[in-house]
Design a protein around this motif. Sequence first.
Motif, PDB file in Angstrom:
ATOM      1  N   ALA A 119       0.540 -42.956  10.841  1.00  0.00           N
ATOM      2  CA  ALA A 119       0.795 -44.293  11.374  1.00  0.00           C
ATOM      3  C   ALA A 119       1.873 -45.009  10.572  1.00  0.00           C
ATOM      4  O   ALA A 119       2.717 -45.717  11.135  1.00  0.00           O
ATOM      5  N   ARG A 120       1.856 -44.812   9.264  1.00  0.00           N
ATOM      6  CA  ARG A 120       2.883 -45.445   8.427  1.00  0.00           C
ATOM      7  C   ARG A 120       4.261 -44.866   8.739  1.00  0.00           C
ATOM      8  O   ARG A 120       5.256 -45.600   8.798  1.00  0.00           O
ATOM      9  N   LEU A 121       4.330 -43.551   8.940  1.00  0.00           N
ATOM     10  CA  LEU A 121       5.610 -42.937   9.284  1.00  0.00           C
ATOM     11  C   LEU A 121       6.074 -43.409  10.662  1.00  0.00           C
ATOM     12  O   LEU A 121       7.258 -43.705  10.860  1.00  0.00           O
ATOM     13  N   ALA A 122       5.149 -43.488  11.617  1.00  0.00           N
ATOM     14  CA  ALA A 122       5.513 -43.968  12.948  1.00  0.00           C
ATOM     15  C   ALA A 122       6.058 -45.393  12.877  1.00  0.00           C
ATOM     16  O   ALA A 122       7.020 -45.734  13.580  1.00  0.00           O
ATOM     17  N   GLN A 123       5.468 -46.216  12.021  1.00  0.00           N
ATOM     18  CA  GLN A 123       5.941 -47.587  11.867  1.00  0.00           C
ATOM     19  C   GLN A 123       7.339 -47.612  11.260  1.00  0.00           C
ATOM     20  O   GLN A 123       8.200 -48.394  11.680  1.00  0.00           O
ATOM     21  N   GLU A 124       7.587 -46.756  10.265  1.00  0.00           N
ATOM     22  CA  GLU A 124       8.936 -46.666   9.686  1.00  0.00           C
ATOM     23  C   GLU A 124       9.953 -46.265  10.736  1.00  0.00           C
ATOM     24  O   GLU A 124      11.057 -46.829  10.808  1.00  0.00           O
ATOM     25  N   LEU A 125       9.590 -45.271  11.555  1.00  0.00           N
ATOM     26  CA  LEU A 125      10.509 -44.818  12.594  1.00  0.00           C
ATOM     27  C   LEU A 125      10.721 -45.918  13.630  1.00  0.00           C
ATOM     28  O   LEU A 125      11.837 -46.110  14.133  1.00  0.00           O
ATOM     29  N   SER A 126       9.672 -46.647  13.928  1.00  0.00           N
ATOM     30  CA  SER A 126       9.788 -47.763  14.856  1.00  0.00           C
ATOM     31  C   SER A 126      10.750 -48.821  14.332  1.00  0.00           C
ATOM     32  O   SER A 126      11.592 -49.352  15.077  1.00  0.00           O
ATOM     33  N   GLU A 127      10.646 -49.123  13.058  1.00  0.00           N
ATOM     34  CA  GLU A 127      11.526 -50.133  12.462  1.00  0.00           C
ATOM     35  C   GLU A 127      12.976 -49.673  12.439  1.00  0.00           C
ATOM     36  O   GLU A 127      13.894 -50.476  12.618  1.00  0.00           O
ATOM     37  N   ARG A 128      13.197 -48.383  12.241  1.00  0.00           N
ATOM     38  CA  ARG A 128      14.564 -47.850  12.214  1.00  0.00           C
ATOM     39  C   ARG A 128      15.192 -47.818  13.602  1.00  0.00           C
ATOM     40  O   ARG A 128      16.419 -47.927  13.734  1.00  0.00           O
ATOM     41  N   THR A 129      14.377 -47.642  14.624  1.00  0.00           N
ATOM     42  CA  THR A 129      14.908 -47.415  15.968  1.00  0.00           C
ATOM     43  C   THR A 129      14.669 -48.576  16.936  1.00  0.00           C
ATOM     44  O   THR A 129      15.230 -48.575  18.033  1.00  0.00           O
ATOM     45  N   SER A 130      13.815 -49.521  16.544  1.00  0.00           N
ATOM     46  CA  SER A 130      13.384 -50.621  17.420  1.00  0.00           C
ATOM     47  C   SER A 130      12.595 -50.113  18.623  1.00  0.00           C
ATOM     48  O   SER A 130      12.489 -50.798  19.649  1.00  0.00           O
TER      49      SER A 130
ATOM     50  N   VAL B 265      10.962 -40.249   7.504  1.00  0.00           N
ATOM     51  CA  VAL B 265      11.636 -40.995   8.559  1.00  0.00           C
ATOM     52  C   VAL B 265      13.026 -40.432   8.859  1.00  0.00           C
ATOM     53  O   VAL B 265      13.459 -40.407  10.022  1.00  0.00           O
ATOM     54  N   GLU B 266      13.741 -39.954   7.840  1.00  0.00           N
ATOM     55  CA  GLU B 266      15.083 -39.429   8.074  1.00  0.00           C
ATOM     56  C   GLU B 266      15.039 -38.159   8.925  1.00  0.00           C
ATOM     57  O   GLU B 266      15.815 -38.007   9.875  1.00  0.00           O
ATOM     58  N   SER B 267      14.144 -37.235   8.578  1.00  0.00           N
ATOM     59  CA  SER B 267      14.061 -35.991   9.333  1.00  0.00           C
ATOM     60  C   SER B 267      13.514 -36.242  10.734  1.00  0.00           C
ATOM     61  O   SER B 267      13.966 -35.629  11.713  1.00  0.00           O
ATOM     62  N   ALA B 268      12.544 -37.145  10.866  1.00  0.00           N
ATOM     63  CA  ALA B 268      11.998 -37.455  12.179  1.00  0.00           C
ATOM     64  C   ALA B 268      13.060 -38.079  13.078  1.00  0.00           C
ATOM     65  O   ALA B 268      13.171 -37.739  14.266  1.00  0.00           O
TER      66      ALA B 268
ATOM     67  N   ILE C 147       7.140 -44.120  20.729  1.00  0.00           N
ATOM     68  CA  ILE C 147       6.673 -43.172  19.710  1.00  0.00           C
ATOM     69  C   ILE C 147       5.160 -43.057  19.806  1.00  0.00           C
ATOM     70  O   ILE C 147       4.462 -44.055  19.986  1.00  0.00           O
ATOM     71  N   VAL C 148       4.659 -41.822  19.678  1.00  0.00           N
ATOM     72  CA  VAL C 148       3.221 -41.576  19.649  1.00  0.00           C
ATOM     73  C   VAL C 148       2.883 -40.906  18.322  1.00  0.00           C
ATOM     74  O   VAL C 148       3.421 -39.845  17.997  1.00  0.00           O
ATOM     75  N   ASN C 149       2.016 -41.518  17.547  1.00  0.00           N
ATOM     76  CA  ASN C 149       1.547 -40.900  16.307  1.00  0.00           C
ATOM     77  C   ASN C 149       0.435 -39.915  16.643  1.00  0.00           C
ATOM     78  O   ASN C 149      -0.631 -40.299  17.089  1.00  0.00           O
ATOM     79  N   ASN C 150       0.697 -38.645  16.414  1.00  0.00           N
ATOM     80  CA  ASN C 150      -0.309 -37.602  16.661  1.00  0.00           C
ATOM     81  C   ASN C 150      -0.479 -36.759  15.401  1.00  0.00           C
ATOM     82  O   ASN C 150      -0.578 -35.529  15.462  1.00  0.00           O
ATOM     83  N   THR C 151      -0.501 -37.410  14.255  1.00  0.00           N
ATOM     84  CA  THR C 151      -0.605 -36.702  12.984  1.00  0.00           C
ATOM     85  C   THR C 151      -1.994 -36.101  12.815  1.00  0.00           C
ATOM     86  O   THR C 151      -3.005 -36.783  12.961  1.00  0.00           O
TER      87      THR C 151
END
Length: 226
Positions: free
Chosen positions: A172-183, A132-135, A153-157
């Motif tokens: 999907a889990r990383l996308a959710q983390e990024l979503s929570e960090r950025t709203s 999440v930090e690097s993303a 955000i689009v998860n295309n992993t």
Amino acid sequence: MKRIQIITGHYGSGKTEYAVNLALHLAQERENVALADLDIVNPYFRSYEQAKRLEDAGIRVIVTSCGGIADIPAINPEVMSVFQQEKWTGVLDIGGDPIGARVLARFAPQLKTSDFDLLFVLNANRPETKDVESALQYMQGIEAECRQKVTGIVNNTHLCGETTAEEILKGARLAQELSERTSLPVIHHAVQRKFVEQVQDKLSEPVLPMNIYMKKPWEIIFCEEE
């Protein structure tokens, strides 16, 4: 979705594959869809490579870099029509890193009066966006260069021929983390068709079924279209 969909992300994230699939999906729902290939810096794949497939689906393809015959930073003035013609739904495939995304800054006046989404395509298997930090840092670099804020955000992993359902769910889990960090919302998960049934019940957001069109020569035997 809004009228103009602007696609960005790390090079190699699969953003061009996503842009092509998104344009084809939109063309099934509405008329007057255009895809503009603005990936003129450090191109990995170019969406114009699928011009025939897109045009056969009724999609107008706008090609930069001298009609696609040379990878030079030249913008086709026809891109302006995507902003000017209200009846058109535009998909803009812009550069796959902060420098490549800078091309979008040229259209700042048009974007001020346009209804658009700026979508960040995330692949958790790229080293530069693996957590999440690097993303977040990478996304913010793109925002700074294009002078616009990401709206979704689009998860295309994926791992191309080695992709598994678990890899998609990891993304999907990383996308959710990024979503929570950025709203920012997770717009959907771009999922190769053969994995859709395995993952869709485990995902809260919509799934965009994907065909694999952008193939490197050595991947053809692995990335079969479904």
